[in-house]
Scaffold this active site. Structure first.
Site, mmCIF file in Angstrom:
data_model
loop_
_atom_site.group_PDB
_atom_site.id
_atom_site.type_symbol
_atom_site.label_atom_id
_atom_site.label_comp_id
_atom_site.label_asym_id
_atom_site.label_seq_id
_atom_site.Cartn_x
_atom_site.Cartn_y
_atom_site.Cartn_z
ATOM 1 N N MET A 167 -0.742 -15.909 -7.438
ATOM 2 C CA MET A 167 0.367 -16.813 -7.769
ATOM 3 C C MET A 167 0.092 -18.206 -7.205
ATOM 4 O O MET A 167 1.010 -19.018 -7.064
ATOM 5 C CB MET A 167 1.688 -16.260 -7.248
ATOM 6 C CG MET A 167 2.041 -14.918 -7.886
ATOM 7 S SD MET A 167 3.794 -14.538 -7.886
ATOM 8 C CE MET A 167 4.127 -14.507 -6.138
ATOM 9 N N GLY A 168 -1.164 -18.485 -6.868
ATOM 10 C CA GLY A 168 -1.521 -19.819 -6.377
ATOM 11 C C GLY A 168 -1.125 -20.023 -4.924
ATOM 12 O O GLY A 168 -0.895 -19.065 -4.182
ATOM 13 N N LYS B 88 -3.179 -6.285 1.750
ATOM 14 C CA LYS B 88 -1.963 -6.835 2.360
ATOM 15 C C LYS B 88 -0.726 -6.334 1.614
ATOM 16 O O LYS B 88 0.298 -6.037 2.229
ATOM 17 C CB LYS B 88 -2.033 -8.367 2.307
ATOM 18 C CG LYS B 88 -0.708 -9.071 2.333
ATOM 19 C CD LYS B 88 -0.507 -9.764 3.626
ATOM 20 C CE LYS B 88 0.843 -10.389 3.814
ATOM 21 N NZ LYS B 88 1.538 -10.847 2.666
ATOM 22 N N ASP B 89 -0.825 -6.270 0.285
ATOM 23 C CA ASP B 89 0.271 -5.733 -0.536
ATOM 24 C C ASP B 89 -0.076 -4.281 -0.850
ATOM 25 O O ASP B 89 -0.502 -3.930 -1.944
ATOM 26 C CB ASP B 89 0.437 -6.590 -1.788
ATOM 27 C CG ASP B 89 0.845 -8.009 -1.437
ATOM 28 O OD1 ASP B 89 2.028 -8.220 -1.164
ATOM 29 O OD2 ASP B 89 -0.039 -8.886 -1.377
ATOM 30 N N SER C 37 -0.311 -15.556 4.336
ATOM 31 C CA SER C 37 0.611 -15.394 3.208
ATOM 32 C C SER C 37 1.114 -16.765 2.795
ATOM 33 O O SER C 37 1.331 -17.632 3.647
ATOM 34 C CB SER C 37 1.806 -14.528 3.633
ATOM 35 O OG SER C 37 2.863 -14.669 2.698
ATOM 36 N N SER C 38 1.308 -16.929 1.490
ATOM 37 C CA SER C 38 1.886 -18.194 1.016
ATOM 38 C C SER C 38 3.251 -18.422 1.648
ATOM 39 O O SER C 38 3.649 -19.563 1.890
ATOM 40 C CB SER C 38 2.024 -18.168 -0.506
ATOM 41 O OG SER C 38 0.758 -17.940 -1.098
ATOM 42 N N GLY D 281 -7.033 -15.616 2.474
ATOM 43 C CA GLY D 281 -6.884 -14.244 1.982
ATOM 44 C C GLY D 281 -7.245 -14.164 0.507
ATOM 45 O O GLY D 281 -8.046 -13.322 0.089
ATOM 46 N N HIS D 282 -6.646 -15.049 -0.288
ATOM 47 C CA HIS D 282 -6.995 -15.088 -1.721
ATOM 48 C C HIS D 282 -8.488 -15.348 -1.910
ATOM 49 O O HIS D 282 -9.144 -14.708 -2.725
ATOM 50 C CB HIS D 282 -6.233 -16.213 -2.427
ATOM 51 C CG HIS D 282 -4.743 -16.107 -2.391
ATOM 52 N ND1 HIS D 282 -3.948 -16.976 -1.673
ATOM 53 C CD2 HIS D 282 -3.890 -15.256 -3.014
ATOM 54 C CE1 HIS D 282 -2.681 -16.660 -1.853
ATOM 55 N NE2 HIS D 282 -2.612 -15.623 -2.654
HETATM 56 P P1 AMP Z 1 -0.144 -13.524 -4.333
HETATM 57 O O1 AMP Z 1 -0.647 -14.891 -4.691
HETATM 58 O O2 AMP Z 1 0.714 -13.492 -3.124
HETATM 59 O O3 AMP Z 1 0.436 -12.789 -5.519
HETATM 60 O O4 AMP Z 1 -1.437 -12.695 -3.933
HETATM 61 C C1 AMP Z 1 -2.538 -12.582 -4.797
HETATM 62 C C2 AMP Z 1 -3.486 -11.550 -4.252
HETATM 63 O O5 AMP Z 1 -3.920 -11.957 -2.964
HETATM 64 C C3 AMP Z 1 -2.841 -10.173 -4.089
HETATM 65 O O6 AMP Z 1 -3.763 -9.179 -4.484
HETATM 66 C C4 AMP Z 1 -2.565 -10.112 -2.606
HETATM 67 O O7 AMP Z 1 -2.543 -8.796 -2.107
HETATM 68 C C5 AMP Z 1 -3.750 -10.887 -2.059
HETATM 69 N N1 AMP Z 1 -3.489 -11.384 -0.702
HETATM 70 C C6 AMP Z 1 -2.391 -12.032 -0.256
HETATM 71 N N2 AMP Z 1 -2.481 -12.287 1.063
HETATM 72 C C7 AMP Z 1 -3.670 -11.774 1.463
HETATM 73 C C8 AMP Z 1 -4.361 -11.726 2.729
HETATM 74 N N3 AMP Z 1 -3.834 -12.233 3.851
HETATM 75 N N4 AMP Z 1 -5.576 -11.129 2.758
HETATM 76 C C9 AMP Z 1 -6.124 -10.593 1.632
HETATM 77 N N5 AMP Z 1 -5.534 -10.628 0.419
HETATM 78 C C10 AMP Z 1 -4.324 -11.200 0.332
#
Ligand code: AMP
Length: 282
Positions: A26-27, A146-147, A182-183, A32-33
């Site tokens: 989601m940007g 993380k999720d 985390s965002s 992590g991303h």
């Molecule tokens: P999101 O942008 O929050 O939807 O996350 C996109 C992807 O990044 C998802 O697969 C999350 O599980 C992963 N993600 C988010 N935070 C982390 C992190 N700290 N370490 C590794 N992957 C992450």
């Protein structure tokens, strides 16, 4: 690196590749991303990162409107990480008509933990992930541990629909103090940011107690919730689950599951207005 915003352009660009790899996001990208991007890079012949803030997975009172959107910085970071294609559709492009067909994951996977506290969340996630899979037609996709529950739900979806996609989990990246990146960490005040590490600390404390022989799991969970509450948090859950199905372990199987590292501690709690989640395999 190509930046593509339409499905037609994406389809025509990807025709020459056999094995696209996809990292859905989601940007507002952090390390992590980017670790998932680096993990995915050698797994395919073209690496696509999607950036789409998916309205379907936000509850009405949640932060869809204020969710941080940092597209230019995201693209610069993705280019540096070796991404080949950024797929960043508008809402009108991805959902040209109201998305009335939805993927409803089964209750046994979603009536608990995140699905319990965020009803409809996993329907929104599965629906957009299925749609991104249809757009990109990846052979491999990487998601963050993380999720944790989300990764399990997506693995089940792919298995039950027999989608020819390898789902890979990437480990959680953390700040130096242990806070999972985390965002939503962007929402924390300076004081909250210092406090935020207590969520992962609480999971570590629970893991330590289990390894030291604690068997009263309910008491352990209650103590952990009470300790965070006393510090001003509003915990939704801090709980020990079986890795296989995210159900609570029976007391009789605790020692065996612990010996086999088949357990996971999961936590979700609000600090001020910010809801944070974390987990720790034990
Ligand atoms: P999101 O942008 O929050 O939807 O996350 C996109 C992807 O990044 C998802 O697969 C999350 O599980 C992963 N993600 C988010 N935070 C982390 C992190 N700290 N370490 C590794 N992957 C992450």
């Amino acid at each position: 690196m190509k930046i593509i915003t339409t499905l037609a352009h994406l389809r025509s660009y990807l025709t020459t590749f056999d094995r696209p790899a996809l990292v859905p996001t989601m940007g507002n990208l952090h390390d992590g991303h980017l670790s998932l991007v680096r993990r995915a890079k050698p797994l395919g012949d073209v690496l696509v990162t999607s950036i789409f803030v998916n309205r379907l997975q936000f509850l009405p009172h949640e932060d869809f409107d204020t969710y941080p959107r940092t597209f230019d910085a995201d693209c610069a970071a993705l280019q540096a990480a070796g991404c080949d294609v950024v797929f960043a559709p508008t809402e009108a492009e991805l959902y040209p008509q109201p998305q009335s067909f939805k993927i409803n994951p089964p209750a046994e996977l979603t009536d608990l933990l995140e699905g319990h506290f965020r009803p409809g969340f996993f329907t929104g996630v599965c629906t957009v992930v299925m749609k991104l899979f249809a757009c990109v037609q990846p052979r491999v996709a990487v998601f963050g541990q993380k999720d944790y529950q989300q990764l399990m739900v997506i693995r089940q979806m792919v298995q039950q629909f027999a989608l020819p996609i390898d789902i890979i989990g990437g480990p959680t990246r953390r700040a130096a103090d242990g806070l999972a990146l985390s965002s939503r960490n962007n929402y924390l005040s300076a004081a909250e940011r210092v406090e935020a590490v207590q969520l992962s600390q609480a999971l570590q404390t629970m893991a330590g107690a289990l390894k030291a022989g604690a068997v009263d799991v309910a008491a352990l969970e209650q103590q952990a919730m009470a300790a965070l509450s006393a510090r001003g948090w509003q915990p939704d859950y801090l709980t020990l689950r079986r890795r296989a199905d995210l159900q609570s372990p029976a007391t009789v199987e605790l020692a065996t599951l612990l010996a086999q590292a088949d357990l996971v501690l999961l936590g979700a709690a609000k600090l001020g207005q910010t809801r944070l989640i974390d987990n720790l395999e034990v």
